[in-house]
Every structure is written in C-alpha cells, then in structure tokens.
Design a protein around this motif. Structure first.
Motif, PDB file in Angstrom:
ATOM      1  N   ARG B  48     -61.385 -16.750 -10.643  1.00 58.04           N
ATOM      2  CA  ARG B  48     -62.625 -16.282 -10.027  1.00 58.04           C
ATOM      3  C   ARG B  48     -62.540 -16.397  -8.506  1.00 58.04           C
ATOM      4  O   ARG B  48     -62.914 -15.468  -7.790  1.00 58.04           O
ATOM      5  CB  ARG B  48     -63.825 -17.075 -10.539  1.00 58.04           C
ATOM      6  CG  ARG B  48     -65.125 -16.659  -9.850  1.00 58.04           C
ATOM      7  CD  ARG B  48     -66.367 -17.073 -10.590  1.00 58.04           C
ATOM      8  NE  ARG B  48     -66.515 -18.493 -10.739  1.00 58.04           N
ATOM      9  CZ  ARG B  48     -67.504 -19.062 -11.439  1.00 58.04           C
ATOM     10  NH1 ARG B  48     -68.404 -18.327 -12.025  1.00 58.04           N
ATOM     11  NH2 ARG B  48     -67.574 -20.370 -11.546  1.00 58.04           N
ATOM     12  N   PHE B  51     -60.261 -13.698  -7.158  1.00 57.19           N
ATOM     13  CA  PHE B  51     -60.893 -12.383  -7.267  1.00 57.19           C
ATOM     14  C   PHE B  51     -61.906 -12.182  -6.152  1.00 57.19           C
ATOM     15  O   PHE B  51     -61.933 -11.137  -5.475  1.00 57.19           O
ATOM     16  CB  PHE B  51     -61.569 -12.247  -8.630  1.00 57.19           C
ATOM     17  CG  PHE B  51     -62.456 -11.040  -8.743  1.00 57.19           C
ATOM     18  CD1 PHE B  51     -63.834 -11.143  -8.666  1.00 57.19           C
ATOM     19  CD2 PHE B  51     -61.909  -9.771  -8.922  1.00 57.19           C
ATOM     20  CE1 PHE B  51     -64.650 -10.033  -8.753  1.00 57.19           C
ATOM     21  CE2 PHE B  51     -62.723  -8.649  -9.021  1.00 57.19           C
ATOM     22  CZ  PHE B  51     -64.084  -8.791  -8.937  1.00 57.19           C
ATOM     23  N   LEU B  52     -62.757 -13.178  -5.916  1.00 56.86           N
ATOM     24  CA  LEU B  52     -63.802 -13.028  -4.899  1.00 56.86           C
ATOM     25  C   LEU B  52     -63.209 -13.013  -3.490  1.00 56.86           C
ATOM     26  O   LEU B  52     -63.776 -12.411  -2.585  1.00 56.86           O
ATOM     27  CB  LEU B  52     -64.839 -14.141  -5.044  1.00 56.86           C
ATOM     28  CG  LEU B  52     -65.710 -14.027  -6.300  1.00 56.86           C
ATOM     29  CD1 LEU B  52     -66.618 -15.228  -6.450  1.00 56.86           C
ATOM     30  CD2 LEU B  52     -66.545 -12.743  -6.260  1.00 56.86           C
ATOM     31  N   ALA B  54     -60.306 -11.601  -2.873  1.00 56.02           N
ATOM     32  CA  ALA B  54     -59.710 -10.267  -2.757  1.00 56.02           C
ATOM     33  C   ALA B  54     -60.779  -9.176  -2.700  1.00 56.02           C
ATOM     34  O   ALA B  54     -60.647  -8.192  -1.988  1.00 56.02           O
ATOM     35  CB  ALA B  54     -58.764 -10.014  -3.936  1.00 56.02           C
TER      36      ALA B  54
END
Lengths: 164, 247
Positions: B48, B51-52, B54
């Motif tokens: 997570r 992802f955040l 990126a």
C-alpha cells in the motif's frame, strides 16, 4: 460521495486493485488504467455492499473480470497455435512468463477454469479462498485445475509449476 | 493462505479496516503469535505504501486516452440582484466528460492543465501538484472579455499573473478553450492556492481586485469559503493543492 470519502477509499483499496491488475496485465500503464476503471466501479458499488468485509473479495472478482476481458481482447493472441507449441517457440531466452500463460488460458478455457487458474497460480490462494471468491466447490476447483494442467504440461514445466 | 486460521482475504480486510470490532481484535491477538499472518499483513502494508508513493492521486482519465476536460466546481454560481456572488469550492475529482464538457453560467470558463514530462498539457483528476510543475490555463469568454487572474494562498499572499504588466484588466480574444499566454511555474510554497479569474465587460483596476481579494480572505480565512463580488464581473476559481510528493 464527498471528495474526502473518495480519497479515503482510494488510499484504502487502491493498492489492492492495482495489485490484482498488475499481476494479470503485467504492464504498469495498463494496470494503472485498469485500476482507475475498477476504482470507479467501486465508488458506484461501495454503498451497496452492506457487509464491508465483502469489499476485498468484491475487488478481487471485479478486477479479475475486468483484466480477463482486457486479456481476451488483446490482439497479440496467436491463432492456431497451441499454448504448448507457443512455449517451445520461445526458446530464445525471452521466457514464457506466468502472464503469457494466463493470457493463453484466457482464450482457451471457460470462466470457471480461468478463475481457478488465476486464483491458484497467480494469487496463490488455497481451495478455501478460491471457493470464497468464486463459489466453486473444492471438487470443482480441483477438476478445473486438472483440466488446465493436462492441457499445458510443457508450459507448466517451463514455469516450474508442474509440481503444483 | 496465511495460516489455517485466517486466509489472505480476511487479513487484507483487516488491513483495510473492514472487519467487525470483535473479529479485528481476534485477528490482532492472533497476529502477535503467527509469523505467517503477520507477514501477510506487513507485505500488504508495504504494498500500500509503495502504491501510494507511485500513484498518490487517481487520474480522471486513462493514461492513454487523455483529452480536454474541465474541473467542475463543487458549488454552482448563484446570480443575485447586485451581480454574481461566487461560492468557491475545491476542484472536484470526477470531471464532466459529456459532449463539450462543463459550461458555467454566463458563458465564461477557466480550465487548468499541467504539463507532463514531455511538455504536453494534461488534465489531472484532482488539482494536486508539486513545486516546479508548470500549469497552463485556458479560458472561454464572450462579452466579458477583460481579464485578471490572481491567486491567494493559505497565508493570504496574493499574486497577480494576468495582466503581466499594467494596472488594468487585460483584453482577451472572445472564444472557447483558448490558451492564456505563458504557463505558470509553481513555486516552492506547499499548501493550498486559490486561483481567481475575473472576467468583466470593461477593464478593472488590478489594485481594486487585489484589495477585494484581500478583504474577502480576511473575512473568511478558509480559501474554500472565500466569497468575492466585484460589480458585475464574472468570477471563476480553482483551488489548487500543492504537496511535496507527486507521481
């Protein structure tokens, strides 16, 4: 739905959506696009999912369905070539990847087999988890995986998955 | 599967905070004793975070299918006897993609793009930017063809972008979706900045507009609640958020 709620849902679930999409599609840009589409679907569906513990399984199924459709429609499908032959053709070290395998599976098997294969080989779920997501009984899951293994022995061996 | 007791789906639901209180406490208790389950949770949390980092914001349109879109103000303009009073709202995430896009009342519009790495203007779903990025505005106007663009940030600092020089509104060519000259390079300030476009039928003094903005901000220091009224001018605004990290 307020902006802050949208932000919250994105921060909470975005990585799960993207994780499914990148595993199936293999391309960052495509996975990002697919993530957006699935996230928009989640925004529309979220309030209708009463038991929030069902949100994560909903994401798995929806992302998988969306990516399956994308893979099915991909133009690089090689008609008339059996998957195992395709494996042999790729002896140049480029490698027949798990993603390639899934792509071939998308085009040759029905939805039940595709789901069993995806959750088993890509997400590495056990039968209990696959049953939770697909509703297939353990016997059906085993039968579908067997169909898959019998159709692609060479491919599975190349991927080191023949012992699974 | 993490272990015999909990599957990955349940553990992910724990990470997302979707378990009931009772079940969450059970999982928390179990995880302290189960390396397998704690590993799954740790991996999910790392995933997570990555992802955040990126993709800190979500695009309004697919990466391969960008086209001209507009931000839709959260609250609509209200016409009153003395002129237009603007209810300012933050730029919304989801934009109107129907036909010609969003049209405000009165036929004036302000649109914001950011230039991507190749210099191509793109729309970002939510107006979150970083210092050093370049933004580009386009406008639409008819009879109200005199224009001032200024901004006010959280600290109340006011900047005037158009006119670049002179003490009165600059004339615009009437039309739709026409670019304003020059892009704007965002400075190092981190925070919110409200860009305010003032369209009028005759030139206004820049100093007067700046004074109005300053008074409006002093009355309501929350940028989103700033109310601006200047004669019969039509006013459009976009709240831009500047953050340190950007995709």
């Amino acid at each position: 739905m307020s902006q802050s709620e949208i932000d919250r849902l994105y921060r909470t679930y975005g990585f799960i959506i993207y994780g499914r999409c990148i595993r199936l599609l293999g391309c960052r840009d495509e996975a990002r696009d697919a993530t957006q589409v699935v996230f928009m679907k989640l925004l529309r569906a979220y309030e209708t999912i009463q038991d929030k513990e069902r949100v994560v399984p909903w994401i798995f199924r929806t992302a998988q369905n969306h990516c399956f459709n994308l893979l099915r429609d991909r133009k690089k499908f090689v008609y008339g070539v059996e998957p195992d032959e395709l494996v042999d053709q790729r002896n140049d070290g480029d490698g027949f990847t798990k993603k390639d395998l899934i792509e071939q599976v998308m085009k040759r098997f029905n939805r039940a087999v595709r789901e069993a294969v995806y959750y088993s080989y890509v997400e590495e779920f056990d039968q209990r988890e696959i049953q939770k997501l697909t509703g297939q009984s353990p016997a059906t899951i085993r039968r579908n995986l067997k169909r898959f293994r019998e159709a692609l022995p060479v491919a599975l061996k190349r991927l080191g998955m023949d012992g699974v | 599967m993490a272990c015999e007791k909990y599957d990955k789906l349940t553990l992910l639901s724990y990470v997302t905070g979707d378990l009931s209180v009772e079940k969450r406490l059970e999982v928390e208790s179990h995880v302290t004793r189960c390396a397998s389950c704690s590993g799954v949770i740790k991996e999910a949390e790392e995933e997570r975070a990555a992802f955040l980092e990126a993709f800190p914001v979500i695009d309004a349109v697919p990466a391969r299918n960008r086209r001209l879109l507009r931000f839709t103000p959260v609250r609509t303009l209200l016409a009153v006897a003395a002129g237009l009073v603007l209810a300012v709202g933050a730029g919304s995430l989801l934009v109107d993609r129907s036909g010609d896009g969003y049209r405000t009342k009165g036929g004036v519009a302000l649109n914001l793009f950011v230039q991507d790495g190749s210099g191509e203007p793109v729309v970002r779903g939510e107006p979150v930017f970083s210092p050093g990025e370049r933004i580009q505005f386009t406008y639409s106007c008819g009879g109200e063809r005199y224009f001032i663009l200024a901004s006010v940030d959280d600290m109340g600092r006011i900047s005037v972008y158009y006119p670049a020089e002179g003490d009165r509104s600059m004339p615009l060519e009437p039309g739709r979706d026409l670019p304003l000259p020059n892009s704007i390079l965002l400075d190092e300030y981190i925070g919110n900045e409200l860009y305010i476009a003032v369209f009028s039928a005759r030139p206004l003094r820049v100093a007067r507009v700046v004074d109005k903005i300053e008074r409006a901000f002093r009355e309501r220091t929350d940028l989103r609640a700033t109310v601006l009224k200047i004669d019969d001018a039509k006013i459009r605004s976009i709240l831009l958020k500047k953050r340190e990290y950007q995709r």
